[in-house]
Write a protein that holds these residues in place. Sequence first.
Motif, short mmCIF file in Angstrom:
data_model
loop_
_atom_site.label_atom_id
_atom_site.label_comp_id
_atom_site.label_asym_id
_atom_site.label_seq_id
_atom_site.Cartn_x
_atom_site.Cartn_y
_atom_site.Cartn_z
N VAL A 36 0.96 -1.14 0.09
CA VAL A 36 -0.02 0.02 0.26
C VAL A 36 1.00 1.10 -0.14
O VAL A 36 2.00 1.16 0.30
CB VAL A 36 -0.82 0.21 1.14
CG1 VAL A 36 -1.87 -1.08 1.26
CG2 VAL A 36 -0.06 0.05 2.59
N SER A 37 0.39 2.39 -0.35
CA SER A 37 1.12 3.61 -0.17
C SER A 37 1.31 3.89 1.45
O SER A 37 0.52 3.49 2.21
CB SER A 37 0.44 4.74 -0.86
OG SER A 37 -0.82 5.19 -0.32
N GLY A 61 1.61 -8.15 -4.20
CA GLY A 61 0.74 -7.29 -3.86
C GLY A 61 -0.38 -7.85 -4.55
O GLY A 61 -0.78 -8.65 -5.45
N LYS A 85 -3.81 -7.23 -7.13
CA LYS A 85 -4.13 -6.79 -8.51
C LYS A 85 -2.76 -5.99 -8.99
O LYS A 85 -1.69 -6.56 -8.75
CB LYS A 85 -5.23 -6.07 -8.32
CG LYS A 85 -6.53 -6.64 -8.00
CD LYS A 85 -7.98 -6.05 -8.04
CE LYS A 85 -9.01 -6.89 -7.76
NZ LYS A 85 -10.45 -6.10 -7.89
N ARG A 86 -3.00 -4.58 -9.17
CA ARG A 86 -2.06 -3.99 -9.77
C ARG A 86 -1.37 -2.69 -8.78
O ARG A 86 -0.90 -1.87 -9.06
CB ARG A 86 -2.57 -3.13 -11.16
CG ARG A 86 -3.86 -2.09 -10.69
CD ARG A 86 -4.49 -1.73 -11.94
NE ARG A 86 -4.61 -0.25 -12.00
CZ ARG A 86 -4.91 0.50 -13.14
NH1 ARG A 86 -5.51 -0.11 -13.80
NH2 ARG A 86 -5.18 1.85 -13.01
N ARG A 87 -1.91 -2.83 -7.45
CA ARG A 87 -1.63 -1.85 -6.35
C ARG A 87 -0.07 -1.65 -6.60
O ARG A 87 0.11 -0.29 -6.35
CB ARG A 87 -2.03 -2.50 -5.24
CG ARG A 87 -2.03 -1.24 -3.90
CD ARG A 87 -2.75 -1.74 -2.70
NE ARG A 87 -4.00 -2.16 -2.78
CZ ARG A 87 -4.58 -2.66 -2.00
NH1 ARG A 87 -3.94 -3.38 -0.63
NH2 ARG A 87 -5.92 -2.95 -1.92
N CYS A 88 0.61 -2.43 -6.47
CA CYS A 88 2.24 -2.34 -6.27
C CYS A 88 2.80 -1.61 -7.47
O CYS A 88 3.78 -0.65 -7.33
CB CYS A 88 3.13 -3.44 -6.26
SG CYS A 88 2.81 -3.99 -4.20
N ASP A 133 0.81 0.64 -9.36
CA ASP A 133 0.43 2.02 -9.06
C ASP A 133 1.46 2.69 -7.93
O ASP A 133 1.95 3.96 -8.11
CB ASP A 133 -0.75 1.99 -8.41
CG ASP A 133 -1.82 1.61 -9.37
OD1 ASP A 133 -1.70 1.40 -10.74
OD2 ASP A 133 -3.08 1.14 -9.28
N ILE A 134 1.81 2.12 -6.86
CA ILE A 134 2.66 2.50 -5.97
C ILE A 134 4.07 3.01 -6.67
O ILE A 134 4.77 3.79 -6.44
CB ILE A 134 3.02 1.66 -4.77
CG1 ILE A 134 1.72 1.44 -4.05
CG2 ILE A 134 4.25 2.38 -4.03
CD1 ILE A 134 1.72 0.38 -2.93
N GLN A 159 -7.12 -5.92 -13.38
CA GLN A 159 -5.72 -6.50 -12.68
C GLN A 159 -4.42 -6.16 -13.55
O GLN A 159 -3.76 -6.47 -13.14
CB GLN A 159 -5.93 -8.00 -12.43
CG GLN A 159 -7.14 -8.40 -11.54
CD GLN A 159 -7.29 -9.87 -11.65
OE1 GLN A 159 -7.23 -10.58 -12.50
NE2 GLN A 159 -7.18 -10.40 -10.48
N SER A 210 -1.56 -3.53 -15.06
CA SER A 210 -1.11 -2.52 -14.83
C SER A 210 -0.44 -1.78 -16.08
O SER A 210 -0.44 -0.43 -16.20
CB SER A 210 0.07 -2.48 -14.12
OG SER A 210 1.45 -3.34 -14.61
#
Length: 379
Positions: A85-86, A131, A133-136, A138-139, A172, A174
């Motif tokens: 997460v951020s 992480g 889906k695509r969260r990492c 995005d981070i 999902q 990126s």
Amino acid sequence: MLTVLLRQIRAPAGVRHHSKRLLQTQTGRASDWQLQTAIAFDIDGVLVKGKQALDQGRRALAMLNGHNRLGKKIPFVLLTNGGGVSEAAKAADISKRMQTEIRADQVVLAHSPMQSLVEQYADKHVLVVGGIKRRCADIARAYGFANVSTPNDLVHWRPSLWPFMRPPADDQLSAVPGRDYAAHPFHAVMVFHDSFDFGRDLQAVTDILRSRDATAGNEFVDRQVVPLYMSNEDLVFSNDYPQPRFGQGAYHVCLRAMWQALTNGAPLEYTRFGKPHGVQYRYAEQLLDRMASAAVPGVDLASMRAGRRIFAIGDNPAADIAGANGAGWTSVLVRTGVFRGPPGTNDAANPAAMVVDHVEDAVGWILDEEARRLKADAV
């Protein structure tokens, strides 16, 4: 190189400047603050257990706002091997659970210091692993990595790369669908967070690391073609399950074993982030310096650093205590997480300066220690 790059690192992605009252970032008089003392808290197993916030954690953080025997505010950061997460999202989550306002620039995640790699890889194609889906991904983009793909993108491009899953849905992904990964080489692999599909990620990472030209689908060679960066080598971590669970370090173990088997024993070289590595502690010290400057504008940072004592409170001897000891900090081990030793015992391999039952006791001991130290220094 990392030491040099850390000097250029910017504030954590997602930092916002709030106008409402904040626990640790109000500008004030020097007499309001005890800047010669600072505390770094681990989160899981110290302040929380899984989804459960520990009452001792709430009371411990409240003490650092001046409700203590020193009558002063004490700077603190959250230093965790968690991630995915951020920094802003983690700060908001812990603020709500601890009922205490915490800023994004008080949070050090396992991948936070990987921002130092942006200068080297800003526009270069990198594979970001771990992480949900695509969260990492995005981070990573928020940090400044502009050209990011994930294992899910590779499987969407060619489902036979890992045929043991359904092709990922668009939400999902990126990268823009349609990219030909046989024609776009990677320049690095970055493991940001825990793998949510060990098999897929082991396949994708080993494919790229030993591809002749670092593209997907090319012939393999028995050597490493691109650099590998990994955060958080904790083998286990503590949540609300009765026994510790596998952490990202378990993926590291599997990756090293697979690499050895696939390459006839060729060495796997990688740069490690997260506790217990020094890069994490230098980054935390930079945040504490910024907090001191914001709290007391004009403070003499060199003088403050020379007299500052930093305490680290953690539950994992191999990560929290080993790292704090190696950084020259004072380590405090609690029994609410990975470490389960009975009263009167310490960890044999990585002994802490003090072992207590929980984080509230840890902060109480720190305040007593600092009161004695400051009194002695004043004589």
